[in-house]
Scaffold this active site. Structure first.
Site, PDB file in Angstrom:
ATOM      1  N   ASP A 172      13.658 -18.413   0.806  1.00  0.00           N
ATOM      2  CA  ASP A 172      13.155 -18.675   2.640  1.00  0.00           C
ATOM      3  C   ASP A 172      12.680 -19.788   3.143  1.00  0.00           C
ATOM      4  OD1 ASP A 172      14.300 -18.399   5.993  1.00  0.00           O
ATOM      5  OD2 ASP A 172      12.638 -16.066   5.868  1.00  0.00           O
ATOM      6  N   GLY A 217       9.548  -8.182  13.040  1.00  0.00           N
ATOM      7  CA  GLY A 217      10.822  -9.269  13.062  1.00  0.00           C
ATOM      8  C   GLY A 217      11.814  -7.754  12.758  1.00  0.00           C
ATOM      9  N   GLY A 218      12.957  -8.632  12.298  1.00  0.00           N
ATOM     10  CA  GLY A 218      14.160  -6.772  12.406  1.00  0.00           C
ATOM     11  C   GLY A 218      14.035  -6.303  10.973  1.00  0.00           C
ATOM     12  N   LYS A 254       3.300  -5.382   4.962  1.00  0.00           N
ATOM     13  CA  LYS A 254       5.310  -5.583   4.904  1.00  0.00           C
ATOM     14  C   LYS A 254       6.041  -4.131   4.785  1.00  0.00           C
ATOM     15  CE  LYS A 254       6.898  -9.717   5.303  1.00  0.00           C
ATOM     16  NZ  LYS A 254       7.432 -11.244   5.419  1.00  0.00           N
ATOM     17  N   VAL A 265       4.590  -5.741   9.756  1.00  0.00           N
ATOM     18  CA  VAL A 265       3.426  -6.552   9.194  1.00  0.00           C
ATOM     19  C   VAL A 265       1.917  -6.012   9.707  1.00  0.00           C
ATOM     20  CG1 VAL A 265       2.433  -8.730   7.948  1.00  0.00           C
ATOM     21  CG2 VAL A 265       4.547  -8.346   8.496  1.00  0.00           C
TER      22      VAL A 265
END
Length: 983
Positions: free
Chosen positions: A218, A103-104, A125, A108
Site C-alpha cells: 500500500d 479509517g475504516g 494503531k 490511530v
C-alpha cells in the site's frame, strides 16, 4: 487486465462485494461507471453505498484515490459508529494521549508509555476487528514478530504489537513528524535531481524490507513522509498483510487485500499473487507523480514527458519546457518499465529501480532504455563532456609507462607546495607579531592566545589556491580555541571549515559530516548553542545516506546529540550516550570511548542514578589514563563528573578528593588560565559550600565567577551563567539573602535570554524560590515554583516523580512557613525516593520535613523518632563533619518539640548544639542562626536564666535588623520572645 464492459457481462458470477464494485468501477472512465454499477449491483443498499463512494471520489477531484477503500467507506457509511475510545485509556502498556486519525479498519492515536524512567511516544494503531480464534492470534503474533525485526533508518519501525483483553489487535509504530513526499517536494520547490535522490532513498528502504521478505502492498504519498530534516520515512510497512491474514470478519471484506486504488498494481485489483513487483508498481506511480506533479491514471499509455502540459507549474521541478526535456528518454522509460501491467516486465526489485535512477543521474546507460550502441556512446560522452580526447591522451601516456611517474611527481609537487604554504603562513604570523611589537622583549612575551588570534585573523585571506591546507589550519586553530574554552572564536573557524569541506568532497560526503560534528561540538559552549540542531541533523542525514552506522564519526555524532539533548530531554540524551558507547566499544580503545563514558556518567547522574554514574565515570577515568596518560586535558572533566555523582551518593570524602584532583589536574596542564580553572573552581566551591565549609566554598565560587566574567563576559550562556548562579545560590543559602538573590537573578535573566527552554532553568528557579521564601516573598516564591513546574512539564517531567522532588520539597517548606500545615503534609506525600539506599539527600529532606510538619501538628513522638533517625544515619555513615546543617535541623525540631512539652532541661543541649552547628555552617547574618538562638533563649527563659535569654535575643535581633527582607516565619518567633522578656 481491464474490467469487462457492462454490455457484455453475464450475471453468472457470484454476487460482487461493495469493495469489488467500487474498485472495478473506479478503473473505468468516469462516464461508464454508473452504467457498470447498475448492471452489476442488484442490491439497492449496496448500490447506494458504491455510488456514494464514487461521488466522494469525484467531489474531491480524485484526491480520495490516495485513500484506501476502508477509509472511503468510513467517510460515507451510514452504519452506527463504534463507541469512541476515551483518551487516557490503556492499550497494553500504552496510554492513549491524542487521536491522530481514523479509517475504516483502524484508529490511530498518539500514545505513551514509561519504562525505567524513560518516556516513549508512539503512533498506536488500534484495529477495528477482533481476533478470537487461536489460529488468528497465532498468525497475528507471527506477522508481528516478522515486522518487529525490520530495521532500516528509512522505515518507521514497528515497536510492539499485541491484543487487548477483548481480542482487539493493536500495533505501536515509531511516531514520525513529517509530510507526504509529494507535499515536501512541492513546498520546497525541489529540482529534479533532488527529487530523484530522495526517491532513491525510498527505494532503498523498500529494498531492505523486501530482503526481509516483507512487502508493503500500500505504498502511496501518505505512507512516505519526509521529516523536517529531509529524511524519507516509510510508514505501515507490512501492516497491510496484518490486515489481510483473515483478521476481518466482515463478510464483505475478508477476501480482499488492503490497497489504495490510485497506486495499486493490476494484480491487486484481480486478486492475483502479491510479490515485490507489486511494490515496484506503486513506486513507479509515485515516481511519475514526483517528477510530473500529477498522478498517472491506470492504463494511460502516455510517457511522463508528454503529460506535462496543463500541470500546475508550482508542482513541477522546473519550467514545463525544461522538465519535458529532462524527462524525455531515460525517465520516461524508467517510469513505464516500473508501471508495466505484467509484473515480469517490471524491475526485478526496488533496488534495481534505484540503481537505474542512479545510473541516469550519473549519465550512464539505464536498463529501461532499449539497448543501442549509439545510446551507450552518447551516454559515455555525456559523462565526460569535452574530456574524451584528454582521456585518450592520458590512456596513451599510461600505456607508455609514464602515467604513474607523472602522477607521483605531481603529488610530490602538491605536498611540497602545501608544506611551503604552511611554513610561509606561520612565519607571517610571527613576523606580524614582531612588527606590531617594536620592543623585542614584549614580542617574546606575547601570549599563545594573542598569537592564536593573530593567526586566525590571517586565515581568511590566505591560501586561496591550496584549500586542503587552509582546511587543515582552520581545524587546527579551531581545536586550539576549543582547548582554551574560546568557543565563539572556534565556531567562526569551524563554519569556514565546513564550507571548504563541502567544496572539496561534495555535499553528502562523510568528511562533511565529520566537519559538522566538530562544529556542533564547539557550538555547545558558545553563544550559538541554540543553533546546533540543524547542524546535527544534517550530519545524521549524511551518515545515514552513506550507510554509516558504526564509524568513529557516527560515535562522535551520537555523543554530540546527547550533549544537545542533555538540557531538554535527559532520557533521550541517555539513549544517545548508550549508543555512542556501544559504537566505540566495538572499535579499538580510544579517547573517544572515554569521552562517551564520561558523558554517559553525567547523564546517569542527572537521571538520579548515581551508582550507575559512578561506575561509568570510573571507567572513563581508567580509559582516559590508558589512552592519553595521567596528564591530559580531558581527565579533569571526568574527575569532576565523578565527584558530582559521589556527592549525590553521599560519598562526600570521595567527592571532595576527585573535585580537588580535577582542579589540580587542569592547573598542571594549563596553569592559571582563568577560563580553564574557573570551571573546576566553581565545582569544588559548590561542594564545599554545601557541606559545611561555607567560607572556603564562597571564596572559590567568587573567584570562579570573577574569572568567568573576565574571560567570557557577562552574557556568556555557559560558564559565566553557571558561575554566577552557583555563587548566588551559595550566598543565599549561607544567609546573604539580598546578595544571593541579586546574583541568581542575573543568571536567570541570562538563561531566559540566551537559553529560554532548557530544563536546568527549573533548578535555578527552585533555588531562587527558596531564597524568596526566606526573604518573606511568599507569593513571589509560589509564582517562581509554578514557572519551574511549567518548565519541567514541558520537558516531560511529571508531577509526583523524582524529577519534581526539589520543586515539591521547596513548595512544602513554603506552605509550612505560611502556616498551611495540611497543604504541606499533602505535598510531602508527593516526594519520591528511588532506589533502596537507606541514606540519601532526599531521604534526609523527607524525614526532616516530616518532623517539622509533625512539630506543627503537635505529634512529639514522631518528631523525636525522625530526628533520632537522621542523627543516627549521619553519624553511622561518617557524615557528621559534612552534614552539619541537616544535624542542626534535626536538633532544632526535636528541641522545640521538647520545649512545647515543657521539658526545657531536655531541650537545652539539643538547642545549644543547633546554635553551634549553624554558627559553624552559615554566614553570621543567616536567619537560620537567629531561629536557633530564639529557640535556645526560650529554653533559658523556661529554666529561669533571663540573662542568657536576653543575650541570645539581642544576637537574634542584630541578625533580624541586618536583613532588609525576612520571612514572617523568622520574625514572628523573635517578636514573641521579646514580648516574653518584657513581661
Amino acid at each position: 487486465m481491464k474490467p469487462e464492459d457492462p454490455t457484455q457481462s453475464a450475471m453468472t458470477e457470484p454476487t460482487p462485494t461493495a469493495r469489488e464494485l467500487f474498485e472495478e468501477a473506479l478503473a473505468l472512465p468516469a462516464a461508464r461507471r454508473a452504467a457498470y454499477v447498475t448492471a452489476h449491483c442488484a442490491d439497492p443498499v449496496q448500490r447506494a453505498t458504491v455510488e456514494r463512494l464514487l461521488a466522494a471520489d469525484a467531489a474531491e477531484l480524485g484526491h480520495q484515490l490516495d485513500r484506501s477503500f476502508d477509509d472511503l467507506l468510513a467517510c460515507v457509511s451510514e452504519l452506527e459508529p463504534e463507541p469512541p475510545i476515551p483518551l487516557g485509556e490503556r492499550i497494553g502498556p500504552f496510554t492513549l494521549i491524542e487521536k491522530l486519525g481514523e479509517g475504516g479498519s483502524s484508529v490511530v492515536f498518539r500514545a505513551e508509555r514509561e519504562q525505567a524512567g524513560v518516556r516513549q511516544t508512539v503512533a498506536l494503531k488500534l484495529l477495528r476487528h477482533g481476533l478470537y480464534s487461536e489460529d488468528e492470534r497465532r498468525r497475528f503474533r507471527d506477522e508481528r514478530r516478522a515486522l518487529a525485526q525490520l530495521r532500516h533508518p528509512g522505515i518507521a519501525r514497528l515497536i510492539e504489537g499485541g491484543l487487548t483483553d477483548a481480542g482487539t489487535p493493536y500495533i505501536a509504530l515509531e511516531l514520525i513528524d513529517g509530510v507526504p513526499i509529494t507535499e515536501h517536494v512541492r513546498a520546497l520547490h525541489l529540482d529534479l535531481r533532488n527529487r530523484l535522490m530522495l526517491f532513491v532513498d525510498v527505494c532503498r528502504a523498500v529494498e531492505a524490507a523486501h530482503r526481509a521478505l516483507i512487502v508493503h502492498r500500500d505504498l502511496k504519498p501518505s505512507n512516505v513522509l519526509v521529516t523536517r530534516e529531509g529524511e524519507a520515512k516509510l510508514l505501515d510497512f507490512g501492516i497491510a498483510k496484518l490486515l489481510d491474514t483473515g483478521l476481518d470478519h466482515d463478510a464483505t471484506r475478508t477476501q480482499h487485500q488492503a490497497l489504495t486504488p490510485a497506486y495499486a498494481a493490476p494484480e491487486q485489483f484481480q486478486q492475483g499473487q502479491i510479490t515485490t513487483a507489486t511494490d515496484v508498481y506503486a513506486l513507479g506511480m509515485l515516481l511519475g507523480e514526483l517528477i510530473t506533479g500529477q498522478r498517472r491514471e491506470h492504463g494511460d499509455p502516455r510517457t511522463p514527458s508528454s503529460r506535462i502540459s496543463g500541470t500546475d507549474p508550482d508542482a513541477l521541478p522546473a519550467p514545463p519546457k525544461t522538465v519535458r526535456r529532462q524527462l524525455y528518454g531515460d525517465l520516461d522509460n524508467i517510469v513505464l518499465k516500473a508501471t508495466a501491467d505484467e509484473p515480469e516486465r517490471r524491475y526485478a526489485s526496488a533496488g534495481a529501480l534505484a540503481d537505474d535512477i542512479e545510473r541516469h543521474l550519473a549519465d550512464q546507460p539505464v536498463l529501461a532504455h532499449p539497448p543501442s550502441r549509439w545510446y551507450r556512446a552518447r551516454k559515455f560522452v555525456a559523462r565526460h563532456r569535452g574530456g574524451v580526447a584528454a582521456a585518450m591522451a592520458f590512456l596513451l601516456a599510461i600505456l607508455a609507462g609514464l602515467g604513474i611517474a607523472l602522477w607521483q611527481a605531481r603529488r610530490a609537487e602538491i605536498q611540497a607546495r602545501r608544506a611551503e604554504a604552511v611554513q610561509a603562513f606561520l612565519s607571517d604570523v610571527f613576523r606580524a607579531n614582531s612588527s606590531s611589537q617594536p620592543d623585542p622583549v614584549k614580542a617574546r612575551q606575547t601570549t599563545a592566545r594573542a598569537l592564536l588570534d593573530l593567526g586566525a585573523g590571517k586565515i581568511d585571506g590566505a591560501m586561496a589556491d591550496a584549500p586542503e591546507v587552509k582546511l587543515s589550519l582552520l581545524r587546527l586553530f579551531g581545536g586550539l580555541y576549543d582547548d582554551l574554552s574560546l568557543y565563539d572564536e572556534s565556531v567562526r573557524l569551524r563554519r569556514q571549515a565546513v564550507e571548504i569541506t563541502r567544496e572539496l568532497h561534495g555535499t553528502n560526503a562523510p568528511e562533511v559530516a565529520a566537519a559538522l560534528v566538530e562544529l556542533a561540538g564547539s557550538m555547545a559552549g558558545s553563544k550559538s548553542a541554540n543553533e546546533r540542531e540543524p547542524v546535527l541533523k544534517e550530519a545524521v542525514s549524511i551518515l545515514d545516506r552513506n550507510g554509516d552506522f558504526t564509524s568513529a564519526t557516527r560515535g562522535s555524532l551520537l555523543r554530540k546529540l546527547s550533549i544537545y539533548y542533555q538540557d531538554t530531554d535527559v532520557p533521550r540524551a541517555l539513549d544517545y550516550d548508550l549508543q555512542s558507547v556501544r559504537v566505540f566499544e566495538a572499535l579499538p580503545p580510544s579517547a573517544d570511548l572515554a569521552e562517551s563514558l564520561g558523558d554517559l556518567g553525567w547523564v546517569q547522574h542527572h537521571l538520579g542514578k548515581p551508582r550507575e554514574a559512578i561506575a561509568s565515570l570510573q571507567r572513563a577515568v581508567e580509559v582516559s589514563k590508558a589512552q592519553q596518560g595521567a596528564k591530559n586535558p580531558e581527565l579533569p572533566r571526568y574527575y569532576a563528573y565523578l565527584s558530582d555523582a559521589q556527592y549525590d551518593a553521599l560519598d562526600i570524602a570521595g567527592a571532595e578528593r576527585n573535585a580537588r584532583a580535577a582542579l589540580e589536574g587542569i592547573e598542571a596542564i594549563n596553569g592559571d588560565e582563568p577560563a580553564d580553572t574557573a570551571y573546576f573552581m566553581m565545582r569544588l566551591g559548590k561542594l564545599l559550600a554545601s557541606t559545611a565549609r561555607t567560607r572556603d566554598g564562597l571564596a572559590l565560587l567568587k573567584q570562579a565567577r570573577d574569572r568567568s566574567l573576565a574571560s567570557k563576559g557577562a552574557d556568556d550562556p555557559g560558564q559565566t551563567l553557571w558561575a554566577q548562579f552557583l555563587y548566588g545560590e551559595a550566598r543565599a543559602r549561607s544567609g546573604q539573602l539580598r546578595e544571593g538573590l541579586t546574583d541568581m537573578g542575573t543568571a536567570i535573566a541570562n538563561c531566559r535570554r540566551e537559553q529560554p527552554d532548557v530544563v536546568f532553568l527549573a533548578t535555578f528557579l527552585e533555588s531562587e524560590a527558596d531564597a524568596q521564601m526566606d526573604s518573606g516573598r511568599y507569593q513571589q516564591a509560589t509564582d517562581t515554583l509554578d514557572e519551574a513546574a511549567q518548565v519541567r512539564t514541558r520537558h516531560k517531567q511529571a508531577h509526583g516523580t523524582s524529577a519534581f522532588n526539589a520543586n515539591t520539597a521547596t513548595r512544602a517548606r513554603l506552605e509550612l512557613a505560611r502556616g498551611h500545615v495540611d497543604t504541606a503534609r499533602a505535598l510531602l506525600d508527593e516526594l519520591r525516593i528511588e532506589g533502596d539506599d537507606a541514606v540519601s539527600w532526599m531521604r534526609f529532606e523527607q524525614e526532616l520535613l516530616s518532623a517539622e510538619i509533625a512539630l506543627a501538628d503537635g505529634h512529639s513522638e514522631s518528631v523525636a523518632k525522625l530526628a533520632a533517625e537522621v542523627r543516627q544515619q549521619i553519624a553511622g555513615n561518617g557524615l557528621a563533619a559534612y552534614l552539619k546543617a541537616c544535624a542542626a535541623r534535626a536538633d532544632l525540631v526535636e528541641g522545640m518539640t521538647l520545649l512545647r512539652a515543657r521539658q526545657a532541661g531536655a531541650a537545652l543541649p539539643l538547642l545549644q548544639r543547633a546554635v553551634s552547628l549553624r554558627q559553624a555552617t552559615f554566614d553570621p547574618s543567616s536567619p537560620k542562626i537567629a531561629e536557633a538562638q530564639v529557640a535556645l533563649a526560650n529554653a533559658f527563659l523556661d529554666l529561669g536564666d533571663t540573662g542568657k535569654a536576653r543575650a541570645l535575643a539581642a544576637a537574634a535581633s542584630t541578625i533580624d535588623a541586618a536583613q532588609e527582607e525576612l520571612g514572617e516565619h523568622y520574625r514572628r518567633p523573635l517578636r514573641e520572645l521579646l514580648a516574653r522578656l518584657r513581661e
